[in-house]
Design an enzyme around this catalytic site. Structure first.
Site, short mmCIF file in Angstrom:
data_model
loop_
_atom_site.label_atom_id
_atom_site.label_comp_id
_atom_site.label_asym_id
_atom_site.label_seq_id
_atom_site.Cartn_x
_atom_site.Cartn_y
_atom_site.Cartn_z
N GLU A 151 -48.08 -15.95 21.94
CA GLU A 151 -47.56 -17.27 21.31
C GLU A 151 -48.43 -18.43 22.23
OE1 GLU A 151 -46.54 -18.20 18.58
OE2 GLU A 151 -45.35 -16.39 17.76
N CYS A 183 -34.56 -3.57 3.00
CA CYS A 183 -36.10 -3.50 3.50
C CYS A 183 -36.01 -2.10 4.42
CB CYS A 183 -36.29 -4.57 4.34
SG CYS A 183 -35.49 -4.78 5.89
N HIS A 215 -37.17 -7.77 9.19
CA HIS A 215 -37.81 -7.34 8.23
C HIS A 215 -38.59 -6.00 8.60
CE1 HIS A 215 -39.25 -6.57 4.09
NE2 HIS A 215 -40.33 -6.89 4.42
N ASP A 237 -45.58 -2.58 2.40
CA ASP A 237 -44.48 -3.02 2.22
C ASP A 237 -44.04 -2.81 0.70
OD1 ASP A 237 -42.03 -4.35 2.31
OD2 ASP A 237 -42.69 -5.95 3.46
N ASN A 261 -46.40 -14.80 11.99
CA ASN A 261 -47.27 -15.98 12.54
C ASN A 261 -47.17 -17.28 11.96
OD1 ASN A 261 -48.41 -16.79 15.03
ND2 ASN A 261 -50.19 -16.34 14.30
#
Length: 667
Positions: free
Chosen positions: A430, A256, A315, A338, A378
């Site tokens: 969060e 990655c 990642h 990505d 998330n």
């Protein structure tokens, strides 16, 4: 008209140095002029006679076969129109005319040929222009442009959330062949598509992956890199793109951070502001249900045939800056791209561009691929206990973690060699009402709260292991009561890669303790001999993953959590001068000691810099336990200016150890 009086163009000077400086393209290592769209550039035209009022000068800009061309004639107006290509006389002296040309702010980007009254004036490249307010990649801050367009070095952030490591990376977007390579990757696009940073960035993202039409990089997570270069060896995008340009074949191998680094290079090369971004504790949801499901047996071991989802320690992807005129208002700015081959989007491996604003709000219907990225940052984590009951399996949900996915989202800080935490760009805090509302909006249902009545809560303190030392864990148990209770603890430890790919189970630690008070600590330990001889089983950097189950004996209530431990290894020492001269030898002295009780094999030290033509290296087959080695690497700088030199150490057992220093190279 008498042919003797016909206007003839004798020569055209593209004023490469002058124009390149004005267009911030002087660093590109190419013989061709590189320009940015929507900005004036100058041409010096030599004629056979002075230009007269009735004469015509016609400029034709052609982008290639089956592509449109722009025809521009001298404009008598002194001011410039708001749109389109224009050309005006800036200065005239006898047979010499200086023309000012401005391209459209939404012109096709790519390679152009230019003719002036049928005279072949040469070739230039036209890029996106973050300095032009009418360009859809416009970026207002000069500091941001310096970082996200012009900076050719940076950092990747790796490791995991509690132990972040920085990896120097050379983007090298101005180096030889890089721009040619990037535009060759786009030859399949239609002209209108070459006007749009949305479509160009999506196409570049697609072409990074070899699985898509012989793209740039072959992804490999097997641990066997014998027929290519191991992903952890790369520290620069430059040799990858140069090799692909020369051979026209995919380069082996990438993971990655390599995909992100090369994609960031390609986007910056064509003028799109870009940054490499790391998401720690990154979810990979295979079922598209916005959560990760992990299945454990009663000892805490994962059950592979049930656990299809995974959580990567980290990642990496690339953010690109642009307006999203194809979307409703509110989604301009950073977009996630990505190129790591994880998910199919419209028939090919790619993700994005997905607006960071949409990800934050849970607007998963917004293009492109926002559902997948939302879960990465998330999603929720569900831990299931699989119980054998009369030859039948029963899955019992023992933990729901709503705050463990998407930690410390990181990129390099503008203008500084430090990490910037951008987590709150991607998600609300969060546990906040806004964060849970975003999840509800994305999933279309209210969150599950059936485990909120649990009386026991579990966490782990440690986050690292010094290589060669025992694994020591401290389990923290919290309760609302102080009544003494017996608790069974089972901890299963795996050796795995950063993607959560389990390579071997190191063993299970089981312990029964009596806890007293509302908070208790329980120590668990495993000797280094359980892992030290397994480090070289695959050619990857390894981490320890622990799954811990605690059960209150009397009530049968179970809770679970997991933890990731990275290995720490003492760095080697490097000495190099602070200044040196171009085209003269520079000596780097290295000192390294093997502090492990096992031999280190396949030793390689390498030196990379944009100030060098090629990477330099030093290799040794084996370094015995306790042995110290001293050696020198000599290299010759070929470019002046402050140049970062990166010295890397790798072996079969130990990876990703590096040192760096900036050396001022003078003439």
């Amino acid at each position: 008209m008498d042919s003797r009086n016909m206007l003839v163009v004798y020569s055209v000077n593209l004023e490469k140095k002058l124009n390149a400086a004005a267009h911030h393209t002087i660093e590109y290592q190419t013989q061709k002029l590189v320009l940015r769209r929507g900005q004036i550039f100058s041409l010096k035209v030599m004629l056979n006679r002075p230009l007269q009022s009735h004469d015509e000068l016609k400029l034709i800009f052609n982008t290639g076969h089956n592509m449109p061309f722009y025809t521009v004639e001298l404009d008598p107006m002194t001011s410039y129109r708001s749109k389109g290509w224009q050309v005006k006389i800036a200065k005239q002296s006898g047979v010499e005319v200086v023309l000012n040309v401005i391209s459209a702010a939404d012109a096709v980007v790519g390679r152009y040929t230019m003719n002036v009254n049928e005279f072949d004036a040469g070739v230039f490249f036209l890029l996106f222009n973050p300095w032009c307010s009418d360009d859809s990649v416009f970026m207002a801050s000069e500091e941001d442009r310096a970082e996200y367009v012009l900076n050719d070095t940076g950092y990747m952030y790796m490791g995991f959330a509690k132990q972040i490591k920085e990896k120097p990376w050379t983007f090298g977007q101005f180096e030889k062949y890089i721009l040619n390579c990037c535009f060759r990757l786009l030859t399949h696009l239609e002209p209108k598509e070459m006007q749009s940073p949305v479509l160009v960035s999506r196409a570049i993202c697609t072409m990074m992956c070899a699985a898509n039409n012989f793209g740039v990089l072959v992804g490999n997570w097997t641990g066997d890199y014998s027929n290519g270069t191991a992903p952890y060896v790369w520290a620069s995008s430059v040799p990858i793109l140069q090799q692909h340009y020369i051979t026209r074949m995919p380069v082996r191998f990438g993971q990655c951070w390599v995909f992100s680094g090369v994609l960031t290079t390609a986007l910056r090369a064509v003028g799109i502001p870009a940054r490499s971004v790391t998401n720690f504790e990154s979810a990979h949801d295979t079922e598209k249900n916005l959560r990760v499901d992990i299945y454990l047996d009663e000892s805490g071991k994962t059950i592979p045939h049930l656990t299809k989802d995974s959580v990567w320690n980290f990642h990496m992807w690339t953010d690109a800056w642009m307006k999203r005129q194809d979307l409703p208002q509110g989604h301009d700015g950073w977009q996630v791209l990505d190129s790591t081959p994880q998910e199919i989007s419209e028939g090919q491996f790619r993700i994005g561009p997905s607006p960071v604003s949409a990800i934050r709000q849970g607007l998963v219907q917004i293009m492109y691929d926002t559902t997948f990225v939302f879960t990465e940052v998330n999603g929720d984590k569900y831990i299931w206990l699989v119980k054998q009951n009369q030859e039948r399996e029963k899955n019992v949900l023992i933990a729901v973690e709503t705050a463990s996915i998407g930690k410390n989202i990181s990129t390099k800080m503008v203008g500084e060699n430090r990490r910037q935490d951008i987590t709150l760009h991607y998600k609300f805090p969060e546990g906040s009402p806004e964060e849970r509302k975003a999840m509800e909006k994305a999933s279309g249902k209210r969150p599950d709260d059936k485990l909120n009545s649990r009386t026991l809560h579990i966490s782990v303190l440690q986050n690292s292991v010094e290589l060669g030392h025992p694994i020591n864990l401290t389990i923290v148990l919290k309760r609302k009561t102080a009544t003494p209770q017996n608790v069974n603890i089972s901890c299963s430890l795996d050796l795995q890669t950063y993607t959560g790919n389990k390579k071997t189970n190191l063993g299970v630690i089981q312990k029964t303790v009596q806890i007293q008070g509302q908070e208790s600590e329980v120590s668990l330990s495993m000797d280094s001999s359980f892992y030290i001889y397994k480090l070289g089983m695959v050619d990857d950097e390894m981490v320890i993953k622990g799954f811990i189950i605690a059960e209150i004996v009397d009530s049968g209530e179970r809770v679970a959590t997991d933890t990731t431990l990275c290995f720490l290894y003492s760095a080697f020492s490097v000495e190099m001068p602070s200044t040196s001269k171009v085209n003269q030898p520079l000596t780097i002295t290295c000192n390294f000691k093997n502090t492990l009780p096992i031999p280190l094999t396949n030793i390689k030290f390498s030196v990379e810099s944009l100030g060098l033509n090629n990477m330099k290296s030093w290799e040794q087959e084996t370094v015995p336990p306790g042995k110290t080695i001293n050696f020198q690497i000599e290299c010759t700088p070929v470019k002046t200016g402050p140049r970062k030199f990166i010295v890397k150490f790798i072996s079969r057992q130990v990876k990703e150890v590096h040192a760096e220093k900036v050396v001022l190279i003078t003439k």
